[in-house]
Design an enzyme around this catalytic site. Structure first.
Site, PDB file in Angstrom:
ATOM      1  N   ASP A  89      -5.917  54.059  -5.157  1.00 15.26           N
ATOM      2  CA  ASP A  89      -6.682  55.147  -4.522  1.00 15.26           C
ATOM      3  C   ASP A  89      -6.031  56.511  -4.752  1.00 15.26           C
ATOM      4  O   ASP A  89      -6.701  57.483  -5.093  1.00 15.26           O
ATOM      5  CB  ASP A  89      -6.820  54.894  -3.013  1.00 15.26           C
ATOM      6  N   LYS A 107     -20.613  50.784  -5.427  1.00 13.23           N
ATOM      7  CA  LYS A 107     -20.925  51.221  -6.792  1.00 13.23           C
ATOM      8  C   LYS A 107     -19.972  50.590  -7.805  1.00 13.23           C
ATOM      9  O   LYS A 107     -20.116  50.791  -9.014  1.00 13.23           O
ATOM     10  CB  LYS A 107     -20.803  52.748  -6.902  1.00 13.23           C
ATOM     11  N   TYR A 111     -18.195  60.245  -0.361  1.00 15.43           N
ATOM     12  CA  TYR A 111     -19.204  60.702  -1.307  1.00 15.43           C
ATOM     13  C   TYR A 111     -20.567  60.262  -0.795  1.00 15.43           C
ATOM     14  O   TYR A 111     -20.661  59.429   0.107  1.00 15.43           O
ATOM     15  CB  TYR A 111     -18.939  60.148  -2.715  1.00 15.43           C
ATOM     16  N   GLY A 140      -5.453  54.949   7.422  1.00 10.20           N
ATOM     17  CA  GLY A 140      -5.241  54.197   6.191  1.00 10.20           C
ATOM     18  C   GLY A 140      -5.567  54.996   4.931  1.00 10.20           C
ATOM     19  O   GLY A 140      -4.840  54.932   3.937  1.00 10.20           O
ATOM     20  N   GLY A 165      -6.093  63.925   8.383  1.00  8.51           N
ATOM     21  CA  GLY A 165      -6.174  62.514   8.720  1.00  8.51           C
ATOM     22  C   GLY A 165      -4.830  61.835   8.531  1.00  8.51           C
ATOM     23  O   GLY A 165      -4.027  62.245   7.679  1.00  8.51           O
ATOM     24  N   LYS A 197      -8.103  45.875   3.232  1.00  8.97           N
ATOM     25  CA  LYS A 197      -6.994  46.353   2.388  1.00  8.97           C
ATOM     26  C   LYS A 197      -5.613  45.970   2.944  1.00  8.97           C
ATOM     27  O   LYS A 197      -4.678  45.773   2.179  1.00  8.97           O
ATOM     28  CB  LYS A 197      -7.075  47.866   2.195  1.00  8.97           C
ATOM     29  N   ARG A 231      -6.061  64.649  14.343  1.00  4.59           N
ATOM     30  CA  ARG A 231      -6.516  64.794  15.733  1.00  4.59           C
ATOM     31  C   ARG A 231      -5.428  64.311  16.678  1.00  4.59           C
ATOM     32  O   ARG A 231      -5.062  64.980  17.630  1.00  4.59           O
ATOM     33  CB  ARG A 231      -7.814  63.975  15.897  1.00  4.59           C
ATOM     34  N   THR A 232      -4.877  63.121  16.401  1.00  2.74           N
ATOM     35  CA  THR A 232      -3.723  62.626  17.152  1.00  2.74           C
ATOM     36  C   THR A 232      -2.481  63.103  16.406  1.00  2.74           C
ATOM     37  O   THR A 232      -2.060  62.486  15.420  1.00  2.74           O
ATOM     38  CB  THR A 232      -3.757  61.083  17.211  1.00  2.74           C
TER      39      THR A 232
HETATM   40  P1  ATR Z   1      -9.274  55.092   7.420  1.00  2.00           P
HETATM   41  O1  ATR Z   1      -8.786  53.793   6.877  1.00  2.00           O
HETATM   42  O2  ATR Z   1     -10.640  55.508   6.954  1.00  2.00           O
HETATM   43  O3  ATR Z   1      -8.273  56.183   7.268  1.00  2.00           O
HETATM   44  P2  ATR Z   1      -8.504  54.937  10.174  1.00  2.00           P
HETATM   45  O4  ATR Z   1      -7.193  54.341   9.795  1.00  2.00           O
HETATM   46  O5  ATR Z   1      -9.246  54.431  11.360  1.00  2.00           O
HETATM   47  O6  ATR Z   1      -9.526  54.813   8.972  1.00  2.00           O
HETATM   48  O7  ATR Z   1      -8.285  56.522  10.306  1.00  2.00           O
HETATM   49  C1  ATR Z   1      -9.334  57.385  10.602  1.00  2.00           C
HETATM   50  C2  ATR Z   1      -8.816  58.813  10.535  1.00  2.00           C
HETATM   51  O8  ATR Z   1      -9.886  59.724  10.775  1.00  2.00           O
HETATM   52  C3  ATR Z   1      -7.758  59.133  11.591  1.00  2.00           C
HETATM   53  O9  ATR Z   1      -6.884  60.103  11.066  1.00  2.00           O
HETATM   54  C4  ATR Z   1      -8.620  59.701  12.719  1.00  2.00           C
HETATM   55  O10 ATR Z   1      -7.920  60.529  13.626  1.00  2.00           O
HETATM   56  P3  ATR Z   1      -7.104  59.862  14.859  1.00  2.00           P
HETATM   57  O11 ATR Z   1      -5.868  59.270  14.272  1.00  2.00           O
HETATM   58  O12 ATR Z   1      -6.835  60.977  15.776  1.00  2.00           O
HETATM   59  O13 ATR Z   1      -8.022  58.805  15.432  1.00  2.00           O
HETATM   60  C5  ATR Z   1      -9.598  60.506  11.924  1.00  2.00           C
HETATM   61  N1  ATR Z   1     -10.846  60.780  12.647  1.00  2.00           N
HETATM   62  C6  ATR Z   1     -11.866  59.923  12.873  1.00  2.00           C
HETATM   63  N2  ATR Z   1     -12.869  60.530  13.541  1.00  2.00           N
HETATM   64  C7  ATR Z   1     -12.473  61.808  13.742  1.00  2.00           C
HETATM   65  C8  ATR Z   1     -13.052  62.951  14.382  1.00  2.00           C
HETATM   66  N3  ATR Z   1     -14.263  62.889  14.949  1.00  2.00           N
HETATM   67  N4  ATR Z   1     -12.353  64.114  14.392  1.00  2.00           N
HETATM   68  C9  ATR Z   1     -11.131  64.170  13.839  1.00  2.00           C
HETATM   69  N5  ATR Z   1     -10.528  63.140  13.217  1.00  2.00           N
HETATM   70  C10 ATR Z   1     -11.181  61.974  13.182  1.00  2.00           C
END
Ligand code: ATR
Length: 268
Positions: free
Chosen positions: A102, A16, A216, A130, A127, A66, A151-152
């Site tokens: 951002d 967009k 969004y 990035g 999360g 990025k 999650r991690t």
């Molecule tokens: P981005 O640049 O969009 O942040 P990324 O660096 O791959 O992409 O990070 C994705 C984030 O979404 C991470 O925090 C990931 O959790 P993990 O670090 O445990 O992988 C989180 N994430 C993605 N899918 C998820 C899910 N199904 N449940 C919980 N957290 C999720």
């Protein structure tokens, strides 16, 4: 002569940003053009170098480039350094300036558009990838006290250590949140893309809490959960417009009025 700008990503057809910047141009009378360019996955640097040599004044950078843009810049803002990612490049005579708008966009949307001050607010940032790194410093500078859950869990703790010198920030796993309550919960995960639900305690929302999803264009499971628990829900469209306005300001020194632009996008 018209100054040329672009957004570079892969894919990019859904972006967009050209519409937003065209509206900024009409509103401010700045003589610019702005287009969307899809770079091949292994061709980001070549694309940037082409634009630079063709006299473009700058560009926005989106997924998945990025970090490459961060490495390519010869000068970085503090917020780009802390994010380890660049979404805005400005081609100066002295070099290539990289910034990250951002987080400023997120804070502006929450504080100005939604009217919620973040000062001394308890913020849960979901999360530790990035997208999360990109917004932590501006949230801390706005005075938020941040808990990062991921999650991690180790990655959340690592993030907290990285920002410990900049403000109040802790890291944990979702199962460690216990009975804590937050005034704002921000989803910076990509879980919504696959409609995956993140298990949060039912009691997580303080009365009147804001649930903000940086995505969004779709109702994520997080937004549905927040709605069902009485939170005020917002998606990331306002953040998109605000980060664009901040980029426009970096390039042009002029700050567009974002509210009519956001209204038009919402109506579309
Ligand atoms: P981005 O640049 O969009 O942040 P990324 O660096 O791959 O992409 O990070 C994705 C984030 O979404 C991470 O925090 C990931 O959790 P993990 O670090 O445990 O992988 C989180 N994430 C993605 N899918 C998820 C899910 N199904 N449940 C919980 N957290 C999720």
């Amino acid at each position: 002569m018209t100054d040329k700008y672009a957004v570079i990503g892969h894919p990019i057809s859904h972006s967009k940003s050209p519409r937003i910047h065209r509206m900024f141009k009409e509103q401010t009378g700045e003589d610019i053009s702005y287009e969307a360019i899809e770079a091949p996955l292994d061709g980001f640097i070549a694309t940037i170098e082409r634009l630079h040599s063709e006299g473009y004044k700058g560009c926005n950078v989106t997924v998945p480039f990025k970090f490459e843009a961060f490495k390519f810049a010869t000068e970085l803002s503090e917020r780009a350094q802390s994010a380890q990612a660049v979404n805005t490049l400005r081609f100066d005579a002295s070099g290539i300036f990289g910034d990250n708008t951002d987080g400023a966009g997120l804070v502006a949307d929450i504080e100005h558009n939604l009217g919620i001050s973040l000062r001394n607010k308890r913020v849960l940032l979901m999360g530790a990838g990035g997208a999360a790194y990109g917004v932590v410093l501006p949230l801390l500078h706005a005075g938020a006290h941040i808990a990062v859950a991921n999650r991690t869990a180790g990655k959340a703790r690592q993030l907290a250590v990285a920002f410990a010198g900049s403000g109040n920030v802790t890291g944990c796993g979702y199962d460690e949140l216990g009975e804590q309550q937050f005034d704002a919960i921000i989803n910076a995960t990509s879980a919504g893309l696959s409609d995956s639900k993140i298990e949060l305690p039912e009691t997580i929302f303080a009365p009147g809490a804001l649930a903000y999803d940086m995505m969004y264009g779709r109702e994520t499971p997080f937004m549905a959960f927040a709605r069902a628990h009485g939170a005020r829900v917002a998606d990331g469209l306002g953040m998109l417009v605000e980060q664009a306005a901040e980029a426009f300001f970096i390039w042009r020194g002029v700050r567009p009025d974002t509210s009519p632009v956001l209204e038009k996008l919402r109506a579309a």
